[in-house]
Design a protein around this motif. Structure first.
Motif, mmCIF file in Angstrom:
data_model
loop_
_atom_site.group_PDB
_atom_site.id
_atom_site.type_symbol
_atom_site.label_atom_id
_atom_site.label_comp_id
_atom_site.label_asym_id
_atom_site.label_seq_id
_atom_site.Cartn_x
_atom_site.Cartn_y
_atom_site.Cartn_z
ATOM 1 N N PRO A 141 -2.064 -19.443 -6.241
ATOM 2 C CA PRO A 141 -1.859 -19.529 -7.689
ATOM 3 C C PRO A 141 -1.521 -18.198 -8.336
ATOM 4 C CG PRO A 141 -4.183 -19.626 -7.161
ATOM 5 C CD PRO A 141 -3.458 -19.665 -5.857
ATOM 6 N N VAL A 142 -1.996 -17.086 -7.779
ATOM 7 C CA VAL A 142 -1.735 -15.770 -8.367
ATOM 8 C C VAL A 142 -1.291 -14.824 -7.257
ATOM 9 C CG1 VAL A 142 -2.719 -13.803 -9.594
ATOM 10 C CG2 VAL A 142 -3.496 -16.114 -10.148
ATOM 11 N N ALA A 143 -0.148 -14.162 -7.458
ATOM 12 C CA ALA A 143 0.342 -13.176 -6.488
ATOM 13 C C ALA A 143 0.723 -11.902 -7.216
ATOM 14 C CB ALA A 143 1.541 -13.730 -5.720
ATOM 15 N N GLU A 144 0.332 -10.761 -6.650
ATOM 16 C CA GLU A 144 0.696 -9.456 -7.207
ATOM 17 C C GLU A 144 1.151 -8.567 -6.058
ATOM 18 O OE1 GLU A 144 -2.507 -7.846 -9.502
ATOM 19 O OE2 GLU A 144 -2.986 -9.793 -10.387
ATOM 20 N N PRO A 145 2.202 -7.779 -6.253
ATOM 21 C CA PRO A 145 2.757 -6.988 -5.152
ATOM 22 C C PRO A 145 1.782 -5.958 -4.596
ATOM 23 C CG PRO A 145 3.969 -6.599 -7.205
ATOM 24 C CD PRO A 145 2.921 -7.605 -7.514
ATOM 25 N N ILE A 146 1.925 -5.683 -3.316
ATOM 26 C CA ILE A 146 1.173 -4.629 -2.635
ATOM 27 C C ILE A 146 2.167 -3.545 -2.224
ATOM 28 C CG2 ILE A 146 -0.093 -4.044 -0.514
ATOM 29 C CD1 ILE A 146 -1.348 -6.844 -0.657
ATOM 30 N N VAL A 147 1.792 -2.294 -2.466
ATOM 31 C CA VAL A 147 2.605 -1.153 -2.032
ATOM 32 C C VAL A 147 1.727 -0.245 -1.182
ATOM 33 C CG1 VAL A 147 3.944 0.855 -2.730
ATOM 34 C CG2 VAL A 147 4.061 -1.250 -4.089
ATOM 35 N N ILE A 148 2.164 0.004 0.040
ATOM 36 C CA ILE A 148 1.504 0.962 0.923
ATOM 37 C C ILE A 148 2.499 2.102 1.111
ATOM 38 C CG2 ILE A 148 0.531 1.330 3.222
ATOM 39 C CD1 ILE A 148 -0.262 -1.641 3.223
ATOM 40 N N GLU A 149 2.180 3.251 0.536
ATOM 41 C CA GLU A 149 3.127 4.365 0.547
ATOM 42 C C GLU A 149 3.188 5.023 1.926
ATOM 43 O OE1 GLU A 149 2.029 6.811 -2.820
ATOM 44 O OE2 GLU A 149 2.803 5.330 -4.250
ATOM 45 N N ASP A 150 4.037 6.034 2.070
ATOM 46 C CA ASP A 150 4.253 6.686 3.363
ATOM 47 C C ASP A 150 2.975 7.315 3.914
ATOM 48 O OD1 ASP A 150 6.907 6.056 2.921
ATOM 49 O OD2 ASP A 150 7.520 8.115 2.457
ATOM 50 N N ASP A 151 2.882 7.358 5.249
ATOM 51 C CA ASP A 151 1.837 8.101 5.962
ATOM 52 C C ASP A 151 0.432 7.570 5.727
ATOM 53 O OD1 ASP A 151 3.750 10.045 6.995
ATOM 54 O OD2 ASP A 151 3.820 10.824 4.945
ATOM 55 N N VAL A 152 0.302 6.290 5.455
ATOM 56 C CA VAL A 152 -1.009 5.679 5.236
ATOM 57 C C VAL A 152 -1.541 5.135 6.563
ATOM 58 C CG1 VAL A 152 -2.209 3.739 4.110
ATOM 59 C CG2 VAL A 152 -0.564 5.131 2.819
ATOM 60 N N TRP A 153 -2.858 5.244 6.757
ATOM 61 C CA TRP A 153 -3.530 4.674 7.928
ATOM 62 C C TRP A 153 -4.551 3.660 7.421
ATOM 63 C CZ3 TRP A 153 -7.492 7.811 11.313
ATOM 64 C CH2 TRP A 153 -7.970 7.006 12.327
ATOM 65 N N VAL A 154 -4.391 2.403 7.835
ATOM 66 C CA VAL A 154 -5.350 1.349 7.510
ATOM 67 C C VAL A 154 -6.105 1.028 8.787
ATOM 68 C CG1 VAL A 154 -5.684 -0.974 6.595
ATOM 69 C CG2 VAL A 154 -3.815 0.452 5.717
ATOM 70 N N GLY A 155 -7.421 1.265 8.795
ATOM 71 C CA GLY A 155 -8.252 1.112 9.986
ATOM 72 C C GLY A 155 -8.476 -0.339 10.379
ATOM 73 N N ALA A 156 -8.924 -0.525 11.605
ATOM 74 C CA ALA A 156 -9.107 -1.850 12.191
ATOM 75 C C ALA A 156 -9.990 -2.744 11.325
ATOM 76 C CB ALA A 156 -9.711 -1.729 13.588
ATOM 77 N N ASN A 157 -9.606 -4.017 11.241
ATOM 78 C CA ASN A 157 -10.375 -5.072 10.575
ATOM 79 C C ASN A 157 -10.482 -4.904 9.057
ATOM 80 O OD1 ASN A 157 -11.155 -6.486 13.084
ATOM 81 N ND2 ASN A 157 -12.283 -4.598 13.461
ATOM 82 N N ALA A 158 -9.686 -4.016 8.478
ATOM 83 C CA ALA A 158 -9.690 -3.864 7.018
ATOM 84 C C ALA A 158 -8.892 -5.000 6.380
ATOM 85 C CB ALA A 158 -9.104 -2.521 6.613
ATOM 86 N N ILE A 159 -9.160 -5.249 5.103
ATOM 87 C CA ILE A 159 -8.439 -6.256 4.328
ATOM 88 C C ILE A 159 -7.901 -5.571 3.067
ATOM 89 C CG2 ILE A 159 -8.590 -8.459 3.100
ATOM 90 C CD1 ILE A 159 -11.003 -9.138 4.888
ATOM 91 N N VAL A 160 -6.605 -5.748 2.810
ATOM 92 C CA VAL A 160 -5.968 -5.211 1.604
ATOM 93 C C VAL A 160 -5.553 -6.403 0.752
ATOM 94 C CG1 VAL A 160 -4.084 -3.802 0.691
ATOM 95 C CG2 VAL A 160 -5.148 -3.187 2.893
ATOM 96 N N GLY A 169 -0.423 9.123 2.268
ATOM 97 C CA GLY A 169 -1.362 9.882 3.080
ATOM 98 C C GLY A 169 -2.798 9.418 3.036
ATOM 99 N N SER A 170 -3.085 8.326 2.340
ATOM 100 C CA SER A 170 -4.470 7.848 2.247
ATOM 101 C C SER A 170 -4.910 7.168 3.538
ATOM 102 C CB SER A 170 -4.638 6.911 1.049
ATOM 103 O OG SER A 170 -3.802 5.775 1.182
ATOM 104 N N VAL A 171 -6.235 7.035 3.698
ATOM 105 C CA VAL A 171 -6.832 6.392 4.870
ATOM 106 C C VAL A 171 -7.845 5.370 4.384
ATOM 107 C CG1 VAL A 171 -8.224 6.721 6.951
ATOM 108 C CG2 VAL A 171 -6.521 8.444 6.313
ATOM 109 N N VAL A 172 -7.758 4.163 4.950
ATOM 110 C CA VAL A 172 -8.725 3.097 4.666
ATOM 111 C C VAL A 172 -9.601 2.946 5.905
ATOM 112 C CG1 VAL A 172 -9.024 0.644 4.149
ATOM 113 C CG2 VAL A 172 -7.137 1.926 3.099
ATOM 114 N N ALA A 173 -10.897 3.148 5.756
ATOM 115 C CA ALA A 173 -11.812 3.084 6.891
ATOM 116 C C ALA A 173 -11.866 1.671 7.476
ATOM 117 C CB ALA A 173 -13.214 3.525 6.460
ATOM 118 N N ALA A 174 -12.187 1.592 8.746
ATOM 119 C CA ALA A 174 -12.273 0.309 9.446
ATOM 120 C C ALA A 174 -13.246 -0.629 8.735
ATOM 121 C CB ALA A 174 -12.724 0.532 10.893
ATOM 122 N N GLY A 175 -12.868 -1.900 8.653
ATOM 123 C CA GLY A 175 -13.729 -2.923 8.075
ATOM 124 C C GLY A 175 -13.809 -2.952 6.566
#
Length: 200
Positions: A141-160, A169-175
């Protein structure tokens, strides 16, 4: 025949089979309507569901769909899904690596260059269903765009989740579960993800 010669033949045969399988997988991906740049690297065959919309891969993108040689368990192949709208878009920039992640775009998900998306990550630009009981039968019912800029690391099992921008250059910790924007060059973690520290 000497053992060394037999091993050499076996290695050559395995390399040849790998090259043939890779070419078949790349051809299959393009038949699914995926627009892929040169140097695409596949480890296993991803799952593609392109009901409508576009999937665009830049140069030298890696899609790893099995955990052989990978440092952690991978529960499923890379999954790329665009649906609902002809304008729905998944775009992955040059030299980015996607490892057993599920990416579902109802509107748009843009991943920049040189990004690392680890095993079992989910990136979803919609809620899937409404929260109110009456809305739970409505899909996306609701959708909004996601932007992941250059050099980003998203750790295992994370949810965006929908509407998020992950800064350069940001980092999202695992989980972690990311529900709001992440500033460039910062580390975030937790549920919901919060600032942990600035990065050099």
């Amino acid at each position: 025949m000497k053992l060394g010669h037999l091993l050499s033949i076996a290695r050559w045969r395995d390399a040849w089979q790998h090259r043939v399988q890779h070419r078949l997988d790349v051809a299959w991906l393009r038949r699914q309507g995926v627009e892929a740049g040169d140097g695409l690297r596949l480890a296993g065959r991803p799952k593609v569901e392109r009901i409508c919309g576009r999937i665009v891969l830049g140069q030298r993108v890696t899609l790893r769909s099995h955990d052989r040689g990978y440092h952690t368990a991978m529960f499923h192949p890379v999954r790329l899904m665009v649906d609902v709208s002809p304008e729905a878009l998944i775009e992955i920039g040059d030299d980015s690596r996607i490892n057993g992640a599920s990416i579902h775009a109802t509107r748009s998900i843009r991943i920049g260059r040189n990004c690392l998306i680890a095993a079992n990550v989910m990136i979803l630009d919609s809620d899937g269903h409404g929260v109110a009981v009456a809305d739970r039968e409505r899909h996306n019912p609701v959708a909004e765009p996601i932007v992941i800029e250059d050099d980003v690391w998203v750790g295992a099992n994370a949810i965006v989740l929908k509407g998020v921008t992950l800064g350069k250059g940001s980092v999202v910790a695992a989980g972690s579960v990311v529900t709001r924007d992440v500033a460039p060059m910062t580390l975030v973690g937790g549920n919901p993800a919060r600032f942990i520290k600035a990065l050099d």
